[in-house]
Write a protein that holds these residues in place. Structure first.
Motif, PDB file in Angstrom:
ATOM      1  N   LEU A 157      30.717  23.160  47.105  1.00 35.92           N
ATOM      2  CA  LEU A 157      30.517  24.458  46.471  1.00 35.92           C
ATOM      3  C   LEU A 157      31.734  25.353  46.698  1.00 35.92           C
ATOM      4  O   LEU A 157      32.249  25.975  45.759  1.00 35.92           O
ATOM      5  CB  LEU A 157      29.263  25.117  47.035  1.00 35.92           C
ATOM      6  CG  LEU A 157      28.956  26.528  46.567  1.00 35.92           C
ATOM      7  CD1 LEU A 157      28.699  26.559  45.067  1.00 35.92           C
ATOM      8  CD2 LEU A 157      27.756  27.072  47.328  1.00 35.92           C
ATOM      9  N   ALA A 158      32.210  25.416  47.939  1.00 35.80           N
ATOM     10  CA  ALA A 158      33.343  26.285  48.278  1.00 35.80           C
ATOM     11  C   ALA A 158      34.608  25.891  47.531  1.00 35.80           C
ATOM     12  O   ALA A 158      35.367  26.753  47.088  1.00 35.80           O
ATOM     13  CB  ALA A 158      33.595  26.257  49.790  1.00 35.80           C
ATOM     14  N   SER A 159      34.832  24.602  47.354  1.00 39.83           N
ATOM     15  CA  SER A 159      36.084  24.156  46.736  1.00 39.83           C
ATOM     16  C   SER A 159      35.965  23.912  45.233  1.00 39.83           C
ATOM     17  O   SER A 159      36.970  23.944  44.530  1.00 39.83           O
ATOM     18  CB  SER A 159      36.579  22.876  47.420  1.00 39.83           C
ATOM     19  OG  SER A 159      35.667  21.814  47.185  1.00 39.83           O
ATOM     20  N   GLY A 160      34.752  23.668  44.737  1.00 38.67           N
ATOM     21  CA  GLY A 160      34.632  23.188  43.367  1.00 38.67           C
ATOM     22  C   GLY A 160      33.925  24.085  42.370  1.00 38.67           C
ATOM     23  O   GLY A 160      33.762  23.699  41.211  1.00 38.67           O
ATOM     24  N   VAL A 161      33.489  25.275  42.797  1.00 38.66           N
ATOM     25  CA  VAL A 161      32.799  26.174  41.869  1.00 38.66           C
ATOM     26  C   VAL A 161      33.503  27.529  41.928  1.00 38.66           C
ATOM     27  O   VAL A 161      33.189  28.381  42.755  1.00 38.66           O
ATOM     28  CB  VAL A 161      31.290  26.309  42.209  1.00 38.66           C
ATOM     29  CG1 VAL A 161      30.592  27.194  41.170  1.00 38.66           C
ATOM     30  CG2 VAL A 161      30.625  24.930  42.261  1.00 38.66           C
ATOM     31  N   PRO A 162      34.508  27.715  41.051  1.00 39.34           N
ATOM     32  CA  PRO A 162      35.337  28.918  41.129  1.00 39.34           C
ATOM     33  C   PRO A 162      34.632  30.200  40.695  1.00 39.34           C
ATOM     34  O   PRO A 162      33.588  30.172  40.036  1.00 39.34           O
ATOM     35  CB  PRO A 162      36.519  28.602  40.213  1.00 39.34           C
ATOM     36  CG  PRO A 162      36.064  27.510  39.333  1.00 39.34           C
ATOM     37  CD  PRO A 162      34.951  26.783  40.025  1.00 39.34           C
ATOM     38  N   TYR A 163      35.249  31.286  41.056  1.00 35.38           N
ATOM     39  CA  TYR A 163      34.828  32.639  40.685  1.00 35.38           C
ATOM     40  C   TYR A 163      34.507  32.699  39.193  1.00 35.38           C
ATOM     41  O   TYR A 163      35.218  32.130  38.368  1.00 35.38           O
ATOM     42  CB  TYR A 163      35.995  33.589  40.994  1.00 35.38           C
ATOM     43  CG  TYR A 163      35.729  35.056  40.765  1.00 35.38           C
ATOM     44  CD1 TYR A 163      35.366  35.874  41.823  1.00 35.38           C
ATOM     45  CD2 TYR A 163      35.881  35.630  39.511  1.00 35.38           C
ATOM     46  CE1 TYR A 163      35.158  37.240  41.641  1.00 35.38           C
ATOM     47  CE2 TYR A 163      35.672  36.987  39.316  1.00 35.38           C
ATOM     48  CZ  TYR A 163      35.303  37.784  40.380  1.00 35.38           C
ATOM     49  OH  TYR A 163      35.098  39.131  40.196  1.00 35.38           O
ATOM     50  N   GLY A 164      33.402  33.359  38.854  1.00 37.03           N
ATOM     51  CA  GLY A 164      33.059  33.560  37.447  1.00 37.03           C
ATOM     52  C   GLY A 164      32.395  32.371  36.788  1.00 37.03           C
ATOM     53  O   GLY A 164      32.210  32.374  35.574  1.00 37.03           O
ATOM     54  N   THR A 165      32.059  31.334  37.573  1.00 38.33           N
ATOM     55  CA  THR A 165      31.368  30.170  37.007  1.00 38.33           C
ATOM     56  C   THR A 165      30.079  29.942  37.792  1.00 38.33           C
ATOM     57  O   THR A 165      29.903  30.481  38.885  1.00 38.33           O
ATOM     58  CB  THR A 165      32.224  28.892  37.076  1.00 38.33           C
ATOM     59  OG1 THR A 165      32.408  28.523  38.451  1.00 38.33           O
ATOM     60  CG2 THR A 165      33.579  29.100  36.412  1.00 38.33           C
TER      61      THR A 165
END
Length: 181
Positions: free
Chosen positions: A103-111
């Motif tokens: 989650l921390a590395s693969g789900v960027p801001y605004g998504t």
């Protein structure tokens, strides 16, 4: 881990979603607690004491907390899209840690991502409920953005900080419209 790495320094800081208790060890940010008024704060500090095996120390102006405080303020001001903090993952393990790291590395801001989609990303496509449990036990909300995990039908799903807090965070990131009031 030596005792200095395991000892936690903490402070309560204001935010757009209410007071946050931040705690950091020598390794990095270890805990973010929502709605950190006195009763919540006392419970959270007791849990940290038990889990870390050391008394958390309140340290306003802590060097360990300066950068997390700065980055959270920038995030809430709309100027920070990605946290670049050292994190102490010692309060989570196994599947939960694996999911939270993805989650921390693969789900960027605004998504956003669905619970089932996140389960599939860590090789457990049938584990949507277990992903929900991992989100509920996330020791680093906002920084590890569990607010970005939603139901596949578009529903918000649950949130340890309350659904209104989840709505506010998603609105800040432009995923939901800003509330009218």
């Amino acid at each position: 881990m030596n005792s200095d790495e395991q000892s936690a320094e903490w402070s309560v800081v204001p935010s757009d979603i209410g007071p946050l208790l931040l705690a950091a060890t020598g390794t990095g940010l270890v805990s973010v607690i929502f709605h950190a008024g006195p009763p919540v704060r006392e419970k959270a500090l007791g849990q940290l004491r038990t889990r870390l095996g050391a008394e958390p120390v309140q340290t306003p102006g802590s060097a360990r907390l300066a950068e997390p405080i700065r980055q959270l303020a920038a995030y809430f001001a709309g100027g920070l899209k990605e946290f670049t903090l050292p994190l102490d993952w010692s309060l989570t393990s196994g599947f939960h840690r694996e999911v939270l790291r993805e989650l921390a590395s693969g789900v960027p801001y605004g998504t956003v991502v669905g619970y089932g989609d996140l389960a599939a990303r860590v090789g457990q496509p049938g584990a949507a409920q277990a992903v929900g449990a991992a989100m509920g036990s996330n020791p680093l909300p906002v920084v590890v953005p569990c607010h970005r995990v939603v139901e596949s039908d578009g529903g918000l799903g649950g949130f340890g900080g309350g659904l209104e807090t989840k709505r506010q965070l998603l609105a800040l990131e432009g995923v939901l419209p800003q509330p009218l009031f």
